[in-house]
Design a protein around this motif. Structure first.
Motif, short mmCIF file in Angstrom:
data_model
loop_
_atom_site.label_atom_id
_atom_site.label_comp_id
_atom_site.label_asym_id
_atom_site.label_seq_id
_atom_site.Cartn_x
_atom_site.Cartn_y
_atom_site.Cartn_z
N VAL A 126 0.86 -1.16 0.07
CA VAL A 126 0.15 -0.03 -0.09
C VAL A 126 1.00 1.32 0.12
O VAL A 126 1.43 1.80 0.95
CB VAL A 126 -1.03 0.02 1.20
CG1 VAL A 126 -1.95 1.17 1.14
CG2 VAL A 126 -1.83 -1.12 1.22
N PHE A 153 1.26 4.99 -0.40
CA PHE A 153 0.39 6.18 -0.20
C PHE A 153 1.22 7.46 -0.77
O PHE A 153 1.07 8.59 -0.28
CB PHE A 153 0.06 6.36 1.34
CG PHE A 153 -1.08 7.34 1.39
CD1 PHE A 153 -1.60 8.15 0.58
CD2 PHE A 153 -1.62 7.47 2.88
CE1 PHE A 153 -2.65 8.93 0.68
CE2 PHE A 153 -2.80 8.07 3.01
CZ PHE A 153 -3.22 8.70 1.86
N ILE A 194 2.58 2.06 4.67
CA ILE A 194 1.94 3.35 4.38
C ILE A 194 2.30 4.61 4.67
O ILE A 194 2.57 5.53 3.72
CB ILE A 194 0.55 3.18 4.79
CG1 ILE A 194 -0.14 1.74 4.42
CG2 ILE A 194 -0.43 4.03 4.48
CD1 ILE A 194 -1.39 1.39 5.23
N MET A 195 2.98 4.72 6.13
CA MET A 195 3.18 5.96 6.53
C MET A 195 4.59 6.50 6.17
O MET A 195 4.65 7.80 5.87
CB MET A 195 3.31 5.88 8.00
CG MET A 195 2.04 5.81 8.92
SD MET A 195 1.07 7.27 8.62
CE MET A 195 -0.62 6.54 8.41
N LEU A 252 4.27 7.80 2.38
CA LEU A 252 3.62 9.04 2.47
C LEU A 252 4.48 10.24 3.04
O LEU A 252 4.62 11.27 2.52
CB LEU A 252 2.41 9.20 3.69
CG LEU A 252 1.70 10.18 3.68
CD1 LEU A 252 0.98 10.83 2.66
CD2 LEU A 252 0.65 10.23 5.09
N GLY A 271 -3.96 10.09 -2.80
CA GLY A 271 -4.94 9.38 -2.46
C GLY A 271 -6.04 9.27 -3.66
O GLY A 271 -6.62 8.13 -3.78
#
Lengths: 313, 306
Positions: free
Chosen positions: A55, A57, A111-112, A115, A240
């Motif tokens: 995932v 991001f 994910i973080m 990001l 997103g």
């Protein structure tokens, strides 16, 4: 029928400008180019997210890196081939560095960190004068041959169609290669794949870089469509949106990127004409899909049927 | 650089850190206890600020803050019962996108009610005069924010460490299944945590409103900062959120204030002017990457070590 689908879609793609012209809707040719280019970036994310199970991001980082590289090169007078080549290359290099760092982690942390890394790039673009700050960079459209430039809607459309076709061909080959089988095996069961002796992380990194490079290619073409770049291309909202497209299209299915992009951008375009409150409806539709049809609009998705596993430590 | 300027910037950093902590504390509990990535957390912050700005002209600043907190807690609680609750058992991907959708919806609803322009919210009259600290004058309102942040932090510490609800919270963050098995009613507990998080967001939004501008999308950048704090501090840990907030808030403020000057001393001014602010913004992400490199679960992981 299924074998014919790509060719039918390609035929439709080739004929679309003529159909639109015949219907007197030339305005939508440029919109269609945008769909094709964004679909390329979304398909690239689908390779990472759907087939790789990671995932990410921060997909906007590679898209924006391609766009900014192209804009900087265009400012120095470089032609389209150089922009495409270097833009894709820079995005690939970036994906290699970011992927290397992010793949040290898993799950939420992945994910973080993807990001956060993308946010770094966003702030670099916002606060650096040489990248145009908040305003971004303007470019003049690249010449194809003779007097024909990408400012011409049809020329742009067919360039975008070529890029998407090539991009999807690459993704198809990757997914159906031995390499792609390993990447998907690692998505389904990482421990077992590693136990079979595959260096899982290295496979995932290469897959991540391919996805990043294709997103960079899409970014280069995006500057040609809009005539400028700005930091919003790098924003986390953009990341997103790419994820939204992949999920709407059915994560991990081959046409997810194209289907999701066509649906989402089509929806925005349609709702944008009807009401200025279109984000409200996009939000409601997305929420509805997530709550009631998490497999996406194409029901072929297999990845999403699984329930979340509790992490046992 | 004069010492009082450095002190002033440090105080600004602490003030920002404490507001960041209010957001991060709720986020880390929701993340740690319910295993939910909540992108709509920033929207609750925005709603808190808007509610305060709406009530303030009628009832005064401080009562408005209280009303806004109660209102936002109510909205948060309703949101949990109707939508958020359905997301706990879903994948992180579904959570990210669903709450992303909620964020779009919240932005649009706020724009419908209050309009697209930023709205005015000013600091209370009683705190408008700067106070004399040893060596320099400092904004009374900012001092008040620091005091309020510390007070709420202490209250949270008491709640989490000394009360029964706090015990359930800590239990939930370290082992959800076991907590359930031991008979804690997690349904109401989850609603309570979500409403508590919403209230903390509203307080941060209300207090920062007069310093920043109250506008649509105001919660989105600070949300990402709060996530950075949560990851640095360790998911589910209030202590981690506190330390992480201080690190991130001070680094961010100090970086913005001092880095361009230092760079000018080292390189030519033009280069420093161009890259100073960029480097300052990037510093916190470098910090996060470094922390994850050495401690992949953050500084104070809440989850059991077994």
């Amino acid at each position: 029928m299924k074998r014919l689908l790509p060719f039918l879609l390609l035929a439709l793609g080739l004929a679309l400008p003529f159909i639109l012209t015949a219907m007197g809707q030339e305005y939508y040719i440029s919109f269609a180019s945008r769909v094709l280019v964004v679909a390329l970036a979304a398909s690239a994310l689908n390779l990472i997210l759907g087939y790789g199970g990671l995932v990410s991001f921060g997909h906007a980082a590679y898209f924006g890196a391609g766009a900014y590289t192209a804009a900087l090169l265009a400012g120095k007078g470089a032609g389209l081939p150089a922009q495409l080549l270097v833009g894709t290359g820079v995005a690939a290099l970036l994906a290699f560095v970011f992927g290397w760092a992010a793949l040290r982690t898993r799950g939420v942390y992945f994910i973080m960190i993807t990001l956060a890394l993308a946010q770094m790039l966003y702030y670099l673009a916002v606060s650096s004068d040489s990248l145009g700050g908040e305003d971004g960079l303007r470019i003049s459209r690249a010449a194809l041959w003779g007097d024909l430039t990408l400012g011409d809607d049809r020329a742009m459309y067919y360039t975008a169609l070529t890029a998407l076709t090539l991009g999807l061909f690459v993704i198809w080959r990757v997914v159906h290669s031995r390499f792609g089988e390993v990447v998907q095996a690692a998505r389904d069961n990482e421990t077992r794949t590693a136990a079979l002796g595959y260096p899982v992380r290295r496979y995932q990194l290469v897959n991540f870089v391919i996805g990043g490079a294709l997103a960079g290619l899409a970014g280069v073409l995006m500057t040609q469509i809009s005539g400028f770049t700005n930091p919003s291309l790098l924003s986390w909202q953009q990341s997103g949106q790419f994820m939204m497209m992949v999920i709407l299209g059915g994560v991990g299915t081959f046409w997810a990127g194209l289907l999701g992009t066509a649906v989402l951008l089509g929806l925005e375009e349609y709702l944008g004409e009807v009401t200025e409150r279109w984000p409200l409806f996009v939000g409601l539709i997305l929420l509805g899909v997530m709550l009631f049809a998490p497999k996406g609009l194409g029901s072929l998705g297999t990845l999403f049927g699984r329930k979340k596993k509790e992490v046992v430590e | 650089m004069p010492l009082d300027l450095i002190l002033e910037q440090l105080l600004n950093g602490v003030q920002f850190s404490l507001m960041l902590f209010l957001l991060a504390a709720g986020l880390t509990l929701i993340f740690g206890v319910m295993d939910l990535i909540n992108l709509a957390h920033g929207s609750l912050y925005m709603i808190g600020a808007y509610l305060t700005a709406t009530f303030a002209p009628h009832v005064g600043f401080f009562p408005a803050v209280v009303l806004a907190i109660l209102g936002t807690m109510l909205i948060g609680g309703l949101l949990e019962v109707t939508i958020i609750r359905r997301l706990y058992a879903r994948t992180h991907l579904t959570q990210v996108l669903s709450t992303f959708a909620l964020m779009l919806i919240a932005n649009e609803v706020v724009r419908m009610i209050w309009g697209a322009q930023p709205i005015a919210l000013s600091a209370p009259e009683s705190l408008s005069q700067p106070v004399q600290l040893p060596g320099f004058k400092y904004s009374a309102y900012r001092l008040f924010i620091i005091a309020a942040g510390l007070g709420v932090g202490a209250g949270l510490y008491y709640l989490v460490n000394k009360t029964r609800v706090g015990m359930w919270l800590r239990a939930g963050a370290s082992n959800r299944e076991m907590t359930r098995a031991m008979g804690v009613k997690i349904g109401p507990l989850y609603t309570l945590i979500f409403a508590l998080g919403a209230g903390l967001c509203a307080l941060a939004g209300a207090l920062l409103g007069p310093l920043l501008s109250v506008q649509v999308g105001m919660g989105e950048n600070i949300l990402i900062l709060a996530f950075v704090v949560v990851v640095i501090g360790g998911i589910g840990s209030i202590k981690g959120a506190f330390i992480g907030s201080l690190l991130v808030g001070i680094l961010d403020t100090a970086g913005r204030a001092f880095l361009p000057t230092w760079l000018t001393a080292l390189f030519n001014p033009q280069l420093a002017g161009s890259f100073g602010p960029a480097l300052a913004s990037i510093a916190i992400y470098v910090l996060m990457a470094a922390v994850l490199f050495f401690k992949p679960r953050g500084l104070f992981p809440a989850r059991g070590t077994g």
